[in-house]
Motif scaffolding. Structure first.
Motif, short mmCIF file in Angstrom:
data_model
loop_
_atom_site.label_atom_id
_atom_site.label_comp_id
_atom_site.label_asym_id
_atom_site.label_seq_id
_atom_site.Cartn_x
_atom_site.Cartn_y
_atom_site.Cartn_z
N SER A 129 32.53 -9.52 53.78
CA SER A 129 33.45 -8.39 53.61
C SER A 129 32.72 -7.05 53.60
N VAL A 130 31.58 -6.99 52.92
CA VAL A 130 30.86 -5.72 52.82
C VAL A 130 30.37 -5.23 54.19
N ALA A 182 31.17 -1.78 59.08
CA ALA A 182 31.36 -1.71 60.53
C ALA A 182 32.64 -0.97 60.88
N PHE A 183 33.70 -1.19 60.12
CA PHE A 183 34.99 -0.58 60.45
C PHE A 183 35.06 0.90 60.08
N ARG A 184 33.98 1.45 59.54
CA ARG A 184 33.96 2.89 59.30
C ARG A 184 33.88 3.66 60.63
N MET A 209 37.45 -3.78 50.75
CA MET A 209 36.32 -2.98 51.21
C MET A 209 36.77 -1.86 52.15
N PHE A 210 37.82 -2.09 52.93
CA PHE A 210 38.35 -1.01 53.76
C PHE A 210 38.82 0.15 52.89
N ALA A 211 39.51 -0.17 51.81
CA ALA A 211 39.97 0.88 50.90
C ALA A 211 38.80 1.59 50.23
N VAL A 212 37.77 0.84 49.86
CA VAL A 212 36.60 1.44 49.21
C VAL A 212 35.89 2.40 50.15
N PHE A 213 35.60 1.96 51.36
CA PHE A 213 34.86 2.81 52.29
C PHE A 213 35.72 3.95 52.85
N PRO A 242 30.96 -2.03 41.60
CA PRO A 242 32.15 -2.57 40.91
C PRO A 242 33.18 -3.18 41.86
N PRO A 243 33.57 -2.52 42.97
CA PRO A 243 34.50 -3.18 43.89
C PRO A 243 33.93 -4.46 44.51
#
Length: 295
Positions: free
Chosen positions: A90-91, A96-98, A179-183, A215-216
């Motif tokens: 996931s990380v 990559a999706f950034r 992880m999408f939401a985090v980044f 944390p996430p």
């Protein structure tokens, strides 16, 4: 507008609805907890007959021909592997999706599609795939004349093959969405500052990005373990000739007529709560450390 007592007119109706919702969600769990601590004469319903750890001792001694200890270890090992792979996949996917990826939208929708697919259908499909692999492997071994290997070949279905894949179809979409939401909220200025100070991309990730998103990431690991630990439908047709603890628990509901089944449910729930508590504790510890280090 508030009343003289300081409460809005709709407060108590909404409070009652919320209370009923909480009771509906958690009431059965607390009932099972209570009934699992009955005495030797206890049954499956109220009223309680005594209070003791008798049914937990009975559970430790075994429930008929079912090896609860082995099923517990299988579920624990599978949950830990699923947790690790969910984080490890996931990380980097979030990183990559950034950037704009060719075919990224299609890949995203394919990944999260398993969330809307019926779990039993996913399990049946994975089981069918691995049975086709079995057929192909047996044909190949027969074609090359490897008779000894063919005679000893069992099945590709197993705990860390088909069952692992089935669980990842459930945990990875949650990890990716997190992880999408985090980044999406991550400030790239931190990475740019690290590069300006001479850090390599790997050093920037390890020493700057990872501590900020720790944390996430712990939350993703917690989701991965707990979702795997309790999974039944996606495991049922893809596990092969062994069972995880939830599958054993499901099977015991039709054969065990004592509170020992409640004791087993209590133990599995306590393990889930321990993992959640550990995840929250690590998250709070990392936040405190980051606040202490930051100027």
């Amino acid at each position: 507008m508030q009343t003289r007592e300081g409460r809005a007119p709709g407060f108590w109706p909404l409070a009652i609805v919320f209370g009923l919702f909480v009771a509906f969600m958690y009431g059965p769990m607390f009932v099972i907890f209570l009934l699992s601590f009955q005495g030797p004469e206890g049954g499956l319903t109220f009223p309680m007959r005594g209070f003791s750890l008798h049914w937990f001792r009975s559970l430790a001694a075994g429930l008929g021909t079912v090896d609860i200890g082995a099923a517990f270890l299988r579920s624990l090992m599978l949950g830990l592997v699923v947790m690790a792979l969910t984080v490890l996949l996931s990380v980097p996917a979030g990183l990559a999706f950034r950037k704009k990826l060719r075919g990224g939208n299609a890949l995203f929708y394919v990944t999260v599609a398993s969330l809307v697919m019926p779990s039993i259908v996913v399990s049946l499909g994975i089981g069918l795939q691995f049975r086709l692999i079995d057929t192909g492997m047996k044909w190949l071994l027969g074609a090359v004349g490897a008779q000894d290997l063919l005679d000893n070949y069992g099945t590709a279905l197993g705990l860390f093959s088909s069952a692992l894949g089935a669980h990842l179809t459930w945990t990875l979409p949650f990890g990716l969405l997190t992880m999408f939401a985090v980044f999406n909220r991550f400030n790239p200025a931190y990475e740019e500052a690290a590069r300006d100070l001479g850090a390599t991309p790997w050093q920037g990730f390890v020493h700057v990005v990872l501590p900020l998103i720790a944390p996430p990431v712990i939350g993703v690991g917690m989701f991965g373990f707990t979702l795997s630990w309790d999974e039944i439908a996606r495991t049922s047709q893809a596990i092969g000739d062994v069972n995880t603890l939830p599958l054993e628990l499901q099977g015991l509901t039709s054969t065990v007529t004592t509170p020992a089944i409640y004791a087993l449910g209590t133990v599995t729930t306590v393990v889930s709560f321990l993992v959640i508590g550990l995840a929250f504790g690590l998250g709070l510890l990392l936040r405190r450390r980051s606040r202490t280090v930051s100027p």
